[in-house]
Write an enzyme that holds these catalytic residues in place. Structure first.
Site, PDB file in Angstrom:
ATOM      1  N   TYR A 141     -43.016 -21.770 -50.147  1.00  0.00           N
ATOM      2  CA  TYR A 141     -43.824 -22.760 -49.447  1.00  0.00           C
ATOM      3  C   TYR A 141     -45.217 -22.177 -49.159  1.00  0.00           C
ATOM      4  O   TYR A 141     -45.532 -21.077 -49.587  1.00  0.00           O
ATOM      5  CB  TYR A 141     -43.089 -23.266 -48.197  1.00  0.00           C
ATOM      6  CG  TYR A 141     -41.798 -23.994 -48.590  1.00  0.00           C
ATOM      7  CD1 TYR A 141     -41.859 -25.076 -49.469  1.00  0.00           C
ATOM      8  CD2 TYR A 141     -40.552 -23.564 -48.161  1.00  0.00           C
ATOM      9  CE1 TYR A 141     -40.703 -25.722 -49.885  1.00  0.00           C
ATOM     10  CE2 TYR A 141     -39.390 -24.211 -48.572  1.00  0.00           C
ATOM     11  CZ  TYR A 141     -39.471 -25.285 -49.442  1.00  0.00           C
ATOM     12  OH  TYR A 141     -38.337 -25.925 -49.863  1.00  0.00           O
TER      13      TYR A 141
ATOM     14  N   ARG B 269     -40.039 -16.286 -41.049  1.00  0.00           N
ATOM     15  CA  ARG B 269     -39.141 -16.031 -42.183  1.00  0.00           C
ATOM     16  C   ARG B 269     -40.030 -15.555 -43.318  1.00  0.00           C
ATOM     17  O   ARG B 269     -41.038 -16.197 -43.637  1.00  0.00           O
ATOM     18  CB  ARG B 269     -38.370 -17.289 -42.570  1.00  0.00           C
ATOM     19  CG  ARG B 269     -37.423 -17.032 -43.721  1.00  0.00           C
ATOM     20  CD  ARG B 269     -36.405 -18.131 -43.902  1.00  0.00           C
ATOM     21  NE  ARG B 269     -35.147 -17.791 -43.253  1.00  0.00           N
ATOM     22  CZ  ARG B 269     -34.004 -18.419 -43.503  1.00  0.00           C
ATOM     23  NH1 ARG B 269     -33.955 -19.422 -44.339  1.00  0.00           N
ATOM     24  NH2 ARG B 269     -32.892 -18.058 -42.894  1.00  0.00           N
TER      25      ARG B 269
ATOM     26  N   GLN C 201     -38.441 -24.145 -36.982  1.00  0.00           N
ATOM     27  CA  GLN C 201     -39.176 -23.484 -38.056  1.00  0.00           C
ATOM     28  C   GLN C 201     -40.396 -24.341 -38.398  1.00  0.00           C
ATOM     29  O   GLN C 201     -40.244 -25.496 -38.808  1.00  0.00           O
ATOM     30  CB  GLN C 201     -38.266 -23.329 -39.274  1.00  0.00           C
ATOM     31  CG  GLN C 201     -38.843 -22.403 -40.316  1.00  0.00           C
ATOM     32  CD  GLN C 201     -37.950 -22.290 -41.526  1.00  0.00           C
ATOM     33  OE1 GLN C 201     -37.492 -23.296 -42.076  1.00  0.00           O
ATOM     34  NE2 GLN C 201     -37.692 -21.074 -41.959  1.00  0.00           N
TER      35      GLN C 201
ATOM     36  N   ALA D 284     -36.916 -26.628 -41.380  1.00  0.00           N
ATOM     37  CA  ALA D 284     -38.329 -26.572 -41.726  1.00  0.00           C
ATOM     38  C   ALA D 284     -38.979 -27.888 -41.317  1.00  0.00           C
ATOM     39  O   ALA D 284     -38.599 -28.959 -41.791  1.00  0.00           O
ATOM     40  CB  ALA D 284     -38.496 -26.346 -43.220  1.00  0.00           C
TER      41      ALA D 284
ATOM     42  N   PRO E  96     -32.099 -22.221 -40.394  1.00  0.00           N
ATOM     43  CA  PRO E  96     -32.732 -23.548 -40.522  1.00  0.00           C
ATOM     44  C   PRO E  96     -32.266 -24.257 -41.786  1.00  0.00           C
ATOM     45  O   PRO E  96     -32.186 -23.643 -42.845  1.00  0.00           O
ATOM     46  CB  PRO E  96     -34.228 -23.218 -40.597  1.00  0.00           C
ATOM     47  CG  PRO E  96     -34.309 -21.768 -40.944  1.00  0.00           C
ATOM     48  CD  PRO E  96     -33.068 -21.132 -40.416  1.00  0.00           C
TER      49      PRO E  96
ATOM     50  N   CYS F 253     -32.869 -27.934 -43.857  1.00  0.00           N
ATOM     51  CA  CYS F 253     -33.438 -29.263 -44.081  1.00  0.00           C
ATOM     52  C   CYS F 253     -32.312 -30.275 -44.247  1.00  0.00           C
ATOM     53  O   CYS F 253     -31.341 -30.005 -44.969  1.00  0.00           O
ATOM     54  CB  CYS F 253     -34.235 -29.285 -45.381  1.00  0.00           C
ATOM     55  SG  CYS F 253     -35.723 -28.314 -45.322  1.00  0.00           S
TER      56      CYS F 253
END
Ligand SMILES: Cc1cc2nc3c(=O)[nH]c(=O)nc-3n(C[C@H](O)[C@H](O)[C@H](O)COP(=O)(O)O)c2cc1C
Length: 375
Positions: free
Chosen positions: A183, A231, A101, A58, A24, A26
């Site tokens: 995160y 993840r 994700q 994400a 993934p 961004c």
């Protein structure tokens, strides 16, 4: 020798045609969570890469859960429609599974894109109130987050389920819970960012409580005939932080809930961590999790050479590999890896004439990786 990297793998009810995953990434190119033409180009190109799984970046499960104003989301009908346009285009060029994700940036939200500094948004840049397990900023100059109440945690869990519901409607085969890179879920898991005094903080069992509640809700919402993964982080690269054995414990719980795979990453919880980066530097973490838990494991991080990827999978350190920068650098990485490892991949018919056997000059024209550069 047959390549293990190019053998299929089953994740839940989904079969990946090979063990190479587009990690993934961004793109900071959405508008209020809606994918743009950039995504059409970016994901469209990677959809015909031949990778066994294409992961979408994400994706914020709430508007406030996005990292930046430009991050994708699945919190509105507009977001869903914009993603549908991109997925439909990808489906027209590949039969490989596509996943998303699902993410919440927590205290790392309300930030600028990397090329705009990657810092907390200033007052004139429409910042928003961030949220986290504890009112501790990510670092100097970052927003101090609001400490989430139990009622707000329930609302967040519902938002995650609603986003998963949108992903299900979009026909995505894989959903991945982002629990790494500092995160929100990772913020709960690590004692460095979670200093709560209630049942969501303290012991590892308590720190895992919210991520596992979210995981359970996701498992109930996500169809069994598709694939569900997470993840996870295996190290904060800090004394007193979340470590490999904590990752094993978390992966074990995810497995018990019915998750089909974990992708093992590390870092990004605090800005001052000193990470020892090198080729395959996170692979030992993946191997540790794989040895301890019977769940499919994906390795990621500085995997760039086909032989390196093959060794990781063939030696049993991980079941799959994900590449991020390798695919940005070379969207045809899979084709070149197949050529080097003696495997066959399907080319889109429009590009078939670039197959090495139909283009005898290819071997001469193309650099053969690090060995060739060194020679
Ligand atoms: C442009 C870019 C965007 C990224 N965005 C995400 C993301 O959305 N979610 C995530 O878990 N990791 C993200 N990452 C991390 C990658 O997925 C990957 O874990 C990391 O780059 C290490 O792999 P690599 O050495 O193959 O690049 C991003 C990395 C890059 C380069």
């Amino acid at each position: 020798m047959t390549s293990k990297l190019f053998t299929p793998i089953q994740l839940g009810g989904v079969t990946l045609p090979n063990r190479i995953v587009v990690s993934p990434m961004c793109q900071y190119s959405a508008d209020d969570g809606c994918m743009s033409d950039w995504h059409l180009m970016h994901l469209g190109s990677l959809a015909c890469s031949g990778a066994g799984l294409l992961m979408i970046e994400a994706t914020g499960v709430t508007r406030e859960g996005r990292i930046s104003h430009g991050c994708t989301g699945l919190y509105s009908d507009h977001n869903e429609a914009a993603m549908k346009r991109v997925i439909d285009a990808c489906r027209s060029v590949t039969r490989a599974p596509i996943g998303v994700q699902l993410a919440h940036a927590g205290r790392k939200a309300s930030a600028s894109a990397p090329w705009q500094g990657g810092k907390a948004l200033a007052a004139h840049e429409s910042p928003w109130q961030t949220v986290a397990p504890s009112a501790l900023a990510f670092g100097e100059g970052w927003h101090v987050p609001h400490e989430l109440t139990e009622a707000e945690l329930r609302t967040l869990r519902d938002a995650l389920v609603a986003a998963a519901e949108r992903a299900r409607r979009l026909g995505l085969e894989v959903a991945e819970l982002h629990s790494a890179h500092g995160y929100l879920m990772h913020q709960f898991l690590s004692p460095l960012s979670n200093q709560r005094k209630d049942r969501y903080g303290g012991s590892l069992e308590n720190r895992m409580r919210f991520p596992l509640e979210a995981a359970r809700a996701l498992r109930e919402a996500w169809p069994k005939e598709r694939a569900l993964g997470a993840r996870i982080s295996a190290s904060d690269w800090m004394d007193g932080g979340f470590g490999p054995q904590d990752a094993v414990a978390y992966a074990r719980e995810l497995k018990a809930i019915g998750f089909d795979y974990v992708c093992v990453s590390s870092g990004a919880l605090v800005p001052q961590a000193k990470i020892k980066v090198g080729p395959g530097y996170q692979v030992p973490f993946a191997a540790t999790v794989k040895k301890a838990v019977s769940i499919a494991v994906r390795a990621v991080g500085m995997i760039a050479e086909p032989e390196q990827a093959e060794t990781i999978v063939a030696s049993g350190q991980a079941d799959m590999v994900a590449l991020a920068r390798g695919f940005l650098d070379d969207p045809r990485w899979v084709w070149h890896a197949a050529e080097r490892l003696g495997a066959k991949v399907a080319y889109p018919p429009q590009y078939a004439r670039s197959q090495p056997e139909l283009w005898p000059g290819a071997k001469l024209a193309r650099p053969q990786g690090a060995a060739a550069h060194a020679a």
